[in-house]
Design a protein around this motif. Structure first.
Motif, PDB file in Angstrom:
ATOM      1  N   UNK A 195       0.864  -1.182   0.000  1.00 15.24           N
ATOM      2  CA  UNK A 195       0.000   0.000   0.000  1.00 15.24           C
ATOM      3  C   UNK A 195       0.898   1.228   0.000  1.00 15.24           C
ATOM      4  N   UNK A 196       0.568   2.204  -0.828  1.00 14.49           N
ATOM      5  CA  UNK A 196       1.238   3.497  -0.769  1.00 14.49           C
ATOM      6  C   UNK A 196       0.236   4.519  -0.252  1.00 14.49           C
ATOM      7  N   UNK A 197       0.757   5.545   0.419  1.00 11.95           N
ATOM      8  CA  UNK A 197      -0.131   6.580   0.943  1.00 11.95           C
ATOM      9  C   UNK A 197       0.484   7.955   0.739  1.00 11.95           C
ATOM     10  N   UNK A 198      -0.366   8.939   0.711  1.00 18.02           N
ATOM     11  CA  UNK A 198       0.044  10.339   0.719  1.00 18.02           C
ATOM     12  C   UNK A 198      -0.835  11.067   1.725  1.00 18.02           C
ATOM     13  N   UNK A 199      -0.276  12.095   2.307  1.00  9.98           N
ATOM     14  CA  UNK A 199      -1.069  12.986   3.139  1.00  9.98           C
ATOM     15  C   UNK A 199      -1.513  14.102   2.199  1.00  9.98           C
ATOM     16  N   UNK A 200      -2.752  14.010   1.748  1.00 10.27           N
ATOM     17  CA  UNK A 200      -3.267  14.971   0.780  1.00 10.27           C
ATOM     18  C   UNK A 200      -3.375  16.354   1.400  1.00 10.27           C
ATOM     19  N   UNK A 201      -3.914  16.412   2.602  1.00  9.18           N
ATOM     20  CA  UNK A 201      -4.052  17.664   3.343  1.00  9.18           C
ATOM     21  C   UNK A 201      -3.782  17.363   4.805  1.00  9.18           C
ATOM     22  N   UNK A 202      -2.806  18.038   5.390  1.00  9.93           N
ATOM     23  CA  UNK A 202      -2.473  17.754   6.789  1.00  9.93           C
ATOM     24  C   UNK A 202      -3.199  18.652   7.775  1.00  9.93           C
ATOM     25  N   UNK A 203      -3.770  19.768   7.307  1.00  7.34           N
ATOM     26  CA  UNK A 203      -4.398  20.694   8.237  1.00  7.34           C
ATOM     27  C   UNK A 203      -5.581  21.385   7.586  1.00  7.34           C
ATOM     28  N   UNK A 204      -6.774  20.991   7.999  1.00  4.24           N
ATOM     29  CA  UNK A 204      -7.997  21.681   7.611  1.00  4.24           C
ATOM     30  C   UNK A 204      -8.583  22.200   8.920  1.00  4.24           C
ATOM     31  N   UNK A 205      -8.546  23.524   9.142  1.00  3.76           N
ATOM     32  CA  UNK A 205      -8.994  24.059  10.433  1.00  3.76           C
ATOM     33  C   UNK A 205     -10.446  23.708  10.728  1.00  3.76           C
ATOM     34  N   UNK A 206     -10.758  23.664  12.016  1.00  2.57           N
ATOM     35  CA  UNK A 206     -12.118  23.319  12.425  1.00  2.57           C
ATOM     36  C   UNK A 206     -13.051  24.526  12.406  1.00  2.57           C
ATOM     37  N   UNK A 207     -12.530  25.701  12.058  1.00  2.00           N
ATOM     38  CA  UNK A 207     -13.376  26.893  11.952  1.00  2.00           C
ATOM     39  C   UNK A 207     -13.520  27.675  13.238  1.00  2.00           C
ATOM     40  N   UNK A 208     -12.911  27.191  14.314  1.00  2.00           N
ATOM     41  CA  UNK A 208     -13.007  27.913  15.578  1.00  2.00           C
ATOM     42  C   UNK A 208     -11.736  28.719  15.811  1.00  2.00           C
TER      43      UNK A 208
END
Length: 180
Positions: free
Chosen positions: A37-50
């Motif tokens: 299996x190969x993986x990538x971290x597509x997005x490491x930080x999507x803020x929660x809006x707070x």
């Protein structure tokens, strides 16, 4: 715990659960023998809006304080199970079937079987997508690939050390009746 430390704990737990190598994509290294299996971290930080939750505490240096901002963002990982058609002493292995089975096993880790391991790594699975065909031409044969994405929530802490104030500033008021 840093994001990379959490990610590494997650990948180690997934590797133990599926029994094949789980490798970071786009690395300069020879490709592993299938299946893997190969993986990538597509997005490491999507803020929660707070704005986050703020805490204060004692710092390491005497007389210092730390200010801590805590939030619960999400990250998106993309996983691709890889195989190829091949013949072994046990017969023919169809790469598409093997890759799809491996993708389903990895999905099951995020949906149910790996919940304790996810928690220990500092993540909670929010969404697991369908396994879709991601076949790729590899020289003169097809690399059989099935992939899916996972959205995970984690705790992010940002800490800064600040100097403590010894005495509060006070303002002395002069009474109107007080003579100088």
């Amino acid at each position: 715990m840093s994001f990379v430390t959490k990610r590494n704990a997650l990948i180690s737990a997934l590797h133990k659960a599926v029994g094949v190598p789980v490798l970071l994509a786009s690395q300069v290294q020879p490709e592993a023998e299938p299946p893997f299996i190969v993986y990538t971290v597509t997005t490491d930080y999507i803020p929660d809006g707070s704005l986050g939750h703020y805490l204060q505490g004692d710092g390491e240096a005497e007389g210092s304080l730390v200010s801590v901002r805590v939030e619960q963002p999400t990250a998106t990982f993309s996983f691709t199970a890889c195989s190829i058609d091949r013949t072994t002493e046990n017969g023919t292995i169809f790469g598409a079937d093997e890759a799809l089975d491996l993708a389903h096993k990895a999905q099951g880790f995020f949906l149910h079987t790996g919940r304790d391991a996810l928690e220990a790594a500092g993540f909670v699975a929010l969404d697991v997508s369908n396994a879709t065909n991601r076949d790729a031409l590899e020289l003169n044969e097809m690399g059989r690939r099935y992939g899916f994405d996972v959205r995970l929530r984690y705790v992010r802490e940002d800490v800064v050390e600040v100097a403590a104030i010894d005495k509060p500033n006070t303002i002395q008021r002069r009474s109107e009746n007080h003579a100088e």
